[in-house]
Design a protein around this motif. Structure first.
Motif, short mmCIF file in Angstrom:
data_model
loop_
_atom_site.label_atom_id
_atom_site.label_comp_id
_atom_site.label_asym_id
_atom_site.label_seq_id
_atom_site.Cartn_x
_atom_site.Cartn_y
_atom_site.Cartn_z
N ILE A 82 74.33 -7.34 56.27
CA ILE A 82 72.95 -6.85 56.38
C ILE A 82 72.54 -6.14 55.10
CG2 ILE A 82 71.46 -5.22 57.61
CD1 ILE A 82 73.03 -5.80 60.12
N LEU A 83 73.41 -5.29 54.59
CA LEU A 83 73.09 -4.55 53.38
C LEU A 83 73.02 -5.46 52.16
CD1 LEU A 83 75.44 -1.49 54.01
CD2 LEU A 83 72.98 -1.59 54.35
N ASN A 84 73.86 -6.49 52.12
CA ASN A 84 73.82 -7.43 51.00
C ASN A 84 72.53 -8.23 51.00
OD1 ASN A 84 76.40 -6.66 50.18
ND2 ASN A 84 77.40 -8.23 51.39
N LEU A 85 72.11 -8.67 52.17
CA LEU A 85 70.83 -9.38 52.26
C LEU A 85 69.68 -8.47 51.82
CD1 LEU A 85 71.33 -11.21 55.68
CD2 LEU A 85 71.28 -12.28 53.42
N ALA A 86 69.74 -7.20 52.24
CA ALA A 86 68.69 -6.25 51.85
C ALA A 86 68.70 -6.04 50.34
CB ALA A 86 68.89 -4.93 52.57
N ALA A 87 69.88 -5.96 49.72
CA ALA A 87 69.97 -5.78 48.27
C ALA A 87 69.30 -6.94 47.54
CB ALA A 87 71.43 -5.65 47.85
N GLY A 88 69.54 -8.16 48.01
CA GLY A 88 68.91 -9.31 47.37
C GLY A 88 67.41 -9.32 47.57
N ALA A 89 66.96 -9.00 48.77
CA ALA A 89 65.52 -9.00 49.05
C ALA A 89 64.79 -7.92 48.26
CB ALA A 89 65.30 -8.80 50.55
N LEU A 90 65.45 -6.79 48.01
CA LEU A 90 64.80 -5.67 47.34
C LEU A 90 64.86 -5.75 45.82
CD1 LEU A 90 66.06 -2.72 49.59
CD2 LEU A 90 63.79 -3.75 49.58
N PHE A 91 65.99 -6.22 45.28
CA PHE A 91 66.21 -6.12 43.83
C PHE A 91 66.46 -7.46 43.15
CE2 PHE A 91 67.94 -2.17 45.76
CZ PHE A 91 66.99 -1.29 45.28
N GLY A 92 66.56 -8.54 43.90
CA GLY A 92 66.89 -9.81 43.28
C GLY A 92 68.39 -9.97 43.12
N ALA A 93 68.80 -11.14 42.64
CA ALA A 93 70.23 -11.46 42.59
C ALA A 93 71.04 -10.59 41.62
CB ALA A 93 70.42 -12.94 42.29
N PRO A 94 70.66 -10.49 40.33
CA PRO A 94 71.53 -9.74 39.39
C PRO A 94 71.68 -8.26 39.75
CG PRO A 94 69.98 -11.15 38.21
CD PRO A 94 69.52 -11.11 39.63
N MET A 95 70.54 -7.55 39.87
CA MET A 95 70.60 -6.12 40.16
C MET A 95 71.06 -5.87 41.59
SD MET A 95 69.99 -4.74 37.37
CE MET A 95 69.96 -3.05 37.96
N GLY A 96 70.69 -6.75 42.51
CA GLY A 96 71.14 -6.58 43.89
C GLY A 96 72.64 -6.71 44.02
N THR A 183 85.44 -8.53 46.33
CA THR A 183 84.22 -8.62 47.14
C THR A 183 83.07 -9.29 46.40
OG1 THR A 183 83.61 -6.38 46.44
CG2 THR A 183 84.79 -6.60 48.52
N VAL A 184 83.23 -9.59 45.12
CA VAL A 184 82.13 -10.15 44.35
C VAL A 184 81.64 -11.50 44.89
CG1 VAL A 184 81.46 -11.08 42.09
CG2 VAL A 184 82.60 -8.86 42.24
N PRO A 185 82.53 -12.48 45.15
CA PRO A 185 82.02 -13.81 45.54
C PRO A 185 81.14 -13.79 46.79
CG PRO A 185 84.33 -13.96 44.92
CD PRO A 185 84.00 -12.50 45.00
N ASN A 186 81.64 -13.25 47.89
CA ASN A 186 80.85 -13.26 49.12
C ASN A 186 79.63 -12.34 49.02
OD1 ASN A 186 82.47 -15.11 50.34
ND2 ASN A 186 83.10 -13.82 52.03
N THR A 187 79.81 -11.20 48.34
CA THR A 187 78.67 -10.29 48.17
C THR A 187 77.56 -10.97 47.40
OG1 THR A 187 80.12 -8.34 48.19
CG2 THR A 187 77.94 -8.09 47.19
N ALA A 188 77.91 -11.63 46.30
CA ALA A 188 76.89 -12.33 45.50
C ALA A 188 76.21 -13.42 46.31
CB ALA A 188 77.54 -12.91 44.25
N ALA A 189 76.97 -14.13 47.14
CA ALA A 189 76.37 -15.20 47.94
C ALA A 189 75.34 -14.63 48.92
CB ALA A 189 77.46 -15.96 48.69
N TYR A 190 75.68 -13.54 49.59
CA TYR A 190 74.73 -12.93 50.51
C TYR A 190 73.51 -12.39 49.77
CZ TYR A 190 77.51 -13.03 54.81
OH TYR A 190 78.17 -13.43 55.94
N VAL A 191 73.73 -11.78 48.61
CA VAL A 191 72.60 -11.22 47.84
C VAL A 191 71.68 -12.35 47.39
CG1 VAL A 191 71.98 -10.02 45.72
CG2 VAL A 191 73.86 -9.16 47.12
N ILE A 192 72.24 -13.44 46.92
CA ILE A 192 71.42 -14.58 46.50
C ILE A 192 70.62 -15.12 47.67
CG2 ILE A 192 71.52 -16.96 45.67
CD1 ILE A 192 73.93 -16.09 43.95
N ALA A 193 71.28 -15.22 48.83
CA ALA A 193 70.56 -15.68 50.02
C ALA A 193 69.41 -14.72 50.37
CB ALA A 193 71.51 -15.80 51.20
N GLY A 194 69.67 -13.42 50.26
CA GLY A 194 68.62 -12.45 50.55
C GLY A 194 67.47 -12.52 49.56
N SER A 195 67.79 -12.79 48.29
CA SER A 195 66.74 -12.84 47.28
C SER A 195 65.87 -14.09 47.42
CB SER A 195 67.36 -12.79 45.87
OG SER A 195 68.13 -13.96 45.63
N HIS A 196 66.37 -15.12 48.11
CA HIS A 196 65.60 -16.35 48.32
C HIS A 196 65.30 -16.57 49.80
CE1 HIS A 196 67.36 -17.04 44.31
NE2 HIS A 196 66.35 -17.85 44.11
#
Length: 236
Positions: A82-96, A183-196
């Protein structure tokens, strides 16, 4: 009368030992965790997905504050997806991703520190079963690679891994370093999903979801293949 009201040195010493006893500290840890979980239920941080970040906070300050809030939330058992998706939605993929990984390491450190300080002394004498003893030896002797595998393996409860590591004799450095890397691979995947999330048919969103599905399936296959390799300890 006044002298009888003053605790004797022996009584004061017994009270101090009781307050510092392993079981008292474990009880304090459980109380803290229960309070943190209740606070999370009351504040409902998942609302960030719908309500967004406060508009007055932006830029680097917002990223730092989000990472700090992320760490506290994960230590209080908020699910990381949930937090990873929120990070992507709020800040985009790199910063999220940066904020989410930093928050993950912070939350892991908080949980590890609490478990090591308040729970280790009480729980280590209970590690007598074959499975528990084997897990403890693995984490204690091969801390970095063991925790790296745990972090890369989808489906392992994040909070449980933190507190199991704290009960073992794993050092701080391998624990935090393995957490940061694993934790980078799965975290990045969730963040990217949240940003899109607003364009679920985009290639980036579909690729992120495919990666999560493949890694999850791989974890199930590995767990299924290893299911028969561990046997309970024989009864004496």
């Amino acid at each position: 009368m006044l002298e009888s009201a003053v605790p004797s040195p022996g009584l004061s010493e017994r009270r101090t030992r009781a307050l510092l006893s392993p079981w008292f500290r474990l009880g304090l840890l459980l109380l803290l965790l229960a309070g943190a979980a209740a606070t999370v239920l009351a504040l409902r941080p998942e609302r960030m997905l719908a309500d967004g970040w406060p508009p007055q906070l932006s830029g680097g300050t917002a990223v730092v504050l989000f990472a700090a809030a992320y760490g506290l939330c994960t230590a209080a058992f908020v699910p990381r997806p949930i937090l990873n998706l929120a990070a992507g939605a709020l800040f985009g993929a790199p910063m999220g991703t940066t904020a989410a990984v930093a928050g993950t390491v912070l939350g892991s450190g908080i949980a590890f520190g609490l478990g090591r300080l308040l729970g280790q002394d009480a729980l280590r004498p209970l590690l007598r079963g074959r499975w528990l003893s084997a897990a403890d030896r693995q984490l204690s002797r091969h801390g970095f690679r063991s925790m790296l595998a745990v972090r890369l393996f989808p489906g392992v409860p994040f909070a449980a891994a933190n507190y199991c590591a704290a009960v073992s004799r794993m050092g701080w450095t391998p624990f935090l370093l393995a957490t940061a890397v694993g934790t980078v691979p799965n975290t990045a995947a969730y963040v990217i999903a949240g940003s899109h999330a607003s364009s679920p048919t985009s290639p980036a969103f579909l690729a992120a979801m495919a990666f999560l599905a493949v890694t999850g399936l791989a974890a199930v296959v590995v767990a299924w293949r290893k299911r028969g390799r561990v046997r309970p300890a024989p009864r004496p």
